[in-house]
Design a protein around this motif. Sequence first.
Motif, mmCIF file in Angstrom:
data_model
loop_
_atom_site.group_PDB
_atom_site.id
_atom_site.type_symbol
_atom_site.label_atom_id
_atom_site.label_comp_id
_atom_site.label_asym_id
_atom_site.label_seq_id
_atom_site.Cartn_x
_atom_site.Cartn_y
_atom_site.Cartn_z
ATOM 1 N N UNK A 186 29.424 36.186 100.431
ATOM 2 C CA UNK A 186 28.072 36.746 100.437
ATOM 3 C C UNK A 186 28.023 38.101 99.729
ATOM 4 N N UNK A 187 29.148 38.790 99.700
ATOM 5 C CA UNK A 187 29.197 40.080 99.012
ATOM 6 C C UNK A 187 29.481 39.936 97.524
ATOM 7 N N UNK A 188 29.815 38.741 97.083
ATOM 8 C CA UNK A 188 30.084 38.480 95.665
ATOM 9 C C UNK A 188 28.744 38.280 94.950
ATOM 10 N N UNK A 189 28.214 39.350 94.383
ATOM 11 C CA UNK A 189 26.875 39.315 93.797
ATOM 12 C C UNK A 189 26.785 38.290 92.675
ATOM 13 N N UNK A 190 27.846 38.134 91.905
ATOM 14 C CA UNK A 190 27.833 37.188 90.785
ATOM 15 C C UNK A 190 27.576 35.765 91.258
ATOM 16 N N UNK A 191 28.068 35.441 92.449
ATOM 17 C CA UNK A 191 27.884 34.103 93.007
ATOM 18 C C UNK A 191 26.412 33.789 93.253
ATOM 19 N N UNK A 192 25.612 34.831 93.467
ATOM 20 C CA UNK A 192 24.225 34.668 93.894
ATOM 21 C C UNK A 192 23.224 34.954 92.784
ATOM 22 N N UNK A 193 23.688 34.870 91.541
ATOM 23 C CA UNK A 193 22.751 34.982 90.415
ATOM 24 C C UNK A 193 22.276 33.575 90.055
ATOM 25 N N UNK A 194 21.131 33.210 90.552
ATOM 26 C CA UNK A 194 20.593 31.881 90.278
ATOM 27 C C UNK A 194 19.083 31.960 90.126
ATOM 28 N N UNK A 202 20.921 34.513 104.220
ATOM 29 C CA UNK A 202 22.218 33.949 104.577
ATOM 30 C C UNK A 202 23.093 34.983 105.291
ATOM 31 N N UNK A 203 23.061 36.232 104.822
ATOM 32 C CA UNK A 203 23.831 37.285 105.473
ATOM 33 C C UNK A 203 23.368 37.494 106.910
#
Length: 311
Positions: A182-190, A157-158
């Motif tokens: 995209x820099x919010x790592x917590x958002x991408x914990x899936x 995505x980046x």
Amino acid sequence: MVRSPLALAALATVAVPGLDAFDVRRPAQHGSDFDTAVVIDAHRNRWVVRAPQHAAAGAALEAEIVLLGMLAAEVERGTLPFAVPAPVGFAHLPEGGRAAVHSEIPGEPLRLDRLAPGPGLAADLGRALAAVHELPTSLVENAGLPAYDAGEYRKRRQAEVDEAARTGKVPPTLLRRWEDRLEDVALWRFRPTVIHGDLTSERVLVRGDKVTGILHWGDACVADPADDLAWLLVVAHPDSTDSIMEAYQLRRTELTDPHLADRALLAGELALARWLLYGVRTQDAEIIDDAVAMLEDLDAHTRDEVESLMA
């Protein structure tokens, strides 16, 4: 070369022994990578024949065929509550590759204006999508289709956003919005799941309050389940999406993804970046202008949201 409906009907009679073609029609929707027709036999059974228009489409069809065979087994087991277009026969093409034939799945393409809050079609759609995301990821991996972990997918995505930024056609405030998320790592914990990868209302068939089938599995992969929800959360009425998401979450096991809806909304926004990139790569000025107009509208809308929250 685009094949005529009669040529496609002839391929269907080769692919399915005993098929006596009585009539043939073009489908209501068809893509640019495949020649497609609906063949009606003497018993009024309806068959869909798909023939790739080029080598890349042929290779994609072969991978899809492997996956569809495994998905059909899941339908038989009751794991998937809807039909898939599993081929029942093939016809080899003179230029290489092969055409595939499957029984036409009953139903009509989903109309989003039919989605209403409550236990009807919206809830059934949520359960159908959850069933896809509950499938073993080995199905996709064994079909030779892509599989990504969460970190790899965020980097993809980046890379898309970086490429879109280089066109100079994305509003700067919108770029910053995407980069922050995209820099919010917590958002991408899936936890990556099987996803369809290219869902639209035309690909979802319904009858009454039930999803009867899902078509076009060539973009399936193991990736972010939010991608399959993005089109609904962006376009459908919020009251309907509440019912979709409630039914979806009840059907999922071990769903611990507090940012699923946030990523789905972001995926809907990034689809505009991909549309822009498609226009740039194909040098299609009309697509580029369309994408730029939608990006500007999105930028204005998201700015209004921020201002209203700050007021």
